[in-house]
Design a protein around this motif. Structure first.
Motif, short mmCIF file in Angstrom:
data_model
loop_
_atom_site.label_atom_id
_atom_site.label_comp_id
_atom_site.label_asym_id
_atom_site.label_seq_id
_atom_site.Cartn_x
_atom_site.Cartn_y
_atom_site.Cartn_z
N THR A 86 12.08 -4.18 -6.65
CA THR A 86 11.06 -4.26 -5.62
C THR A 86 11.43 -5.24 -4.52
O THR A 86 11.90 -6.35 -4.79
N GLU A 87 11.20 -4.83 -3.28
CA GLU A 87 11.41 -5.72 -2.14
C GLU A 87 10.16 -6.53 -1.85
O GLU A 87 10.24 -7.71 -1.52
N ASP A 88 9.00 -5.92 -1.96
CA ASP A 88 7.74 -6.60 -1.71
C ASP A 88 7.20 -7.12 -3.04
O ASP A 88 6.32 -6.53 -3.67
N LEU A 89 7.73 -8.28 -3.46
CA LEU A 89 7.35 -8.82 -4.76
C LEU A 89 5.88 -9.25 -4.81
O LEU A 89 5.25 -9.17 -5.87
N THR A 298 11.54 3.55 -6.66
CA THR A 298 12.09 2.48 -5.81
C THR A 298 11.55 1.11 -6.17
O THR A 298 11.96 0.11 -5.58
N ASP A 302 6.38 -1.15 -3.57
CA ASP A 302 7.17 -0.94 -2.36
C ASP A 302 6.73 0.26 -1.52
O ASP A 302 7.45 0.66 -0.61
N THR A 305 6.43 -0.62 2.25
CA THR A 305 7.76 -0.92 2.79
C THR A 305 8.59 0.35 2.94
O THR A 305 9.23 0.58 3.98
N ASP A 306 8.56 1.21 1.93
CA ASP A 306 9.33 2.45 1.98
C ASP A 306 8.78 3.41 3.04
O ASP A 306 9.55 4.11 3.71
N GLU A 338 7.09 5.20 -6.69
CA GLU A 338 7.50 3.87 -7.12
C GLU A 338 8.14 3.84 -8.51
O GLU A 338 8.89 2.92 -8.82
#
Length: 428
Positions: A86-89, A298, A302, A305-306, A338
């Motif tokens: 995950t980018e958006d933790l 993903t 996220d 963000t995606d 996700e």
């Protein structure tokens, strides 16, 4: 009602612990959609209590029960591990907090099975009070505060979905246990109150659930009732429809008309923000995100963000509302994006398939009416939450995922305890 067995261990029904459980279960449906954070507080109290009284209960469980609880653990574990991608933790950890409520279900389940407590009666009494409280709040918000739709303490979807579910459970209860005219005179206003609340909320998915659930209910109950009972059912449904038509004729059609208008607007310009149009954009983006990582997704949290990455690449429609949403407004497409195929399978199996199979197996070929009621009500709960997921990622909303947990706890444990023959009834 369930019989009381002369077993010293079951005398706990008279202790403060069991009385506290009954009180929590009774209050839960009343506050879950009407009082902010109250349901989470009650659920937390059950968790704390269960930590002291869930020991040595695992061996009492049926293999199908163990499979259900293990599946919940696997689903949470998979979702939590997806945070590694995950980018958006920040959003990811918010999701994990919601899903962790499924894990907290386990010690409560073990406590209710160990103590052999029948929680269905206080829960149903709470539901009867809940629909009246919900209707009062809905009427106040629409008629006095001049809100466009009723939303309860949170959101119109939460209020509308739960109102319809509670009305359905009351309907099932009166079918099984209604004997006198007074029973029907009490049940019909309660059913109307819940249905009217849902109409005031403008929740279209809940409206669509009504014909679906009646078809499923009539099919599953076809062997439980005699011709006289079916006549009463038909008359009761007819009365309810006539009364609802007189109360809110416009609201029965406005939602569908608005939905069709949204679709036409979307065809003309997907960038215009409408309820159904924005959902179509989010669902389209979910499929595109899924294609990028079809097996494990993903990463939890996220979706926003995606979606913005898709827009930057020119693959998403320019719909500001859709591009700024953290979830897809569809439980299954949310997990597909996700968590990939693995996420959808784990969620569907853990939350819907295993509870359904367990309840169906308990209720099949039994003449015990309370057991039939418990299993059928639990199955209706499973079908309801499965249906609600079509238009809303309800597992990301605290009241809804807590409501799911409570419905499963009440009817699965009450059915299992009833089947074992050692059920302790509440002193009410």
């Amino acid at each position: 009602m369930p019989r009381r067995v002369n077993n010293p261990r079951l005398h706990l029904s008279l202790t403060w612990r069991n009385r506290l459980v009954y009180a929590i279960v009774f209050l839960f449906p009343i506050v879950v959609a009407t009082l902010r954070d109250a349901a989470s507080t009650l659920y937390g109290l059950l968790v704390v209590l269960s930590l002291f009284y869930c020991q040595r209960a695992w061996q009492l469980l049926d293999p199908k029960e163990k499979r259900f609880l293990i599946a919940l653990g696997l689903f949470f574990s998979f979702s939590f591990l997806s945070l590694l991608m995950t980018e958006d933790l920040r959003e990811g950890f918010k999701r994990s907090e919601r899903y962790f409520r499924l894990i907290l279900l386990i010690p409560i389940y073990l406590m209710l099975r160990r103590e052999q407590i029948d929680t269905a009666k206080p829960f149903m009494l709470g539901i009867c009070g809940a629909v009246l409280v919900m209707m009062g709040q809905a009427v106040y918000q629409v008629s006095f505060l001049k809100e466009t739709v009723a939303h309860g303490a949170y959101h119109k979807i939460i209020l509308g979905d739960l109102a319809i579910l509670f009305s359905t459970l009351i309907f099932i209860g009166v079918l099984f246990f209604g004997r006198k005219k007074a029973d029907y005179l009490l049940a019909i206003p309660a059913i109307l109150a819940g249905t009217y609340t849902s109409l005031l909320s403008g929740t279209r998915t809940a409206w669509f659930f009504v014909p679906v659930i009646f078809v499923c209910l009539l099919w599953m109950c076809r062997k439980d009732f005699n011709p006289k009972a079916w006549t009463r059912i038909t008359i009761g449904i007819g009365i309810c429809l006539l009364l609802l038509g007189g109360l809110q004729p416009k609201r029965l059609t406005e939602g569908l008309a608005q939905g069709l208008s949204d679709l036409k607007t979307f065809q003309q310009d997907p960038a215009i923000e409408t309820s159904w149009g924005s959902r179509l954009v989010m669902w389209h983006n979910s499929i595109l995100i899924f294609k990028d990582s079809p097996i494990i997704g993903t990463g939890m949290g996220d979706f926003k963000t995606d979606s913005q990455m898709l827009y930057d690449k020119g693959l998403s429609y320019s719909n500001d509302f859709a591009l700024n949403q953290s979830h897809a407004h569809n439980l299954y497409l949310q997990l597909l994006a996700e968590g990939g195929i693995m996420g959808v399978i784990l969620l569907t199996v853990a939350l819907f398939v295993f509870p359904f199979l367990f309840l169906h197996a308990l209720g099949r070929r039994t003449s015990d009416k309370p057991l039939r009621f418990y299993t059928l009500s639990g199955i209706i709960g499973v079908l309801a939450f499965a249906w609600f997921g079509i238009s809303e990622s309800w597992a990301l909303r605290n009241p809804m995922i807590t409501a799911y947990c409570m419905v499963m706890l009440v009817f699965m444990t009450s059915a299992a305890n009833r089947k074992s023959g050692n059920t302790s009834s509440p002193p009410i």
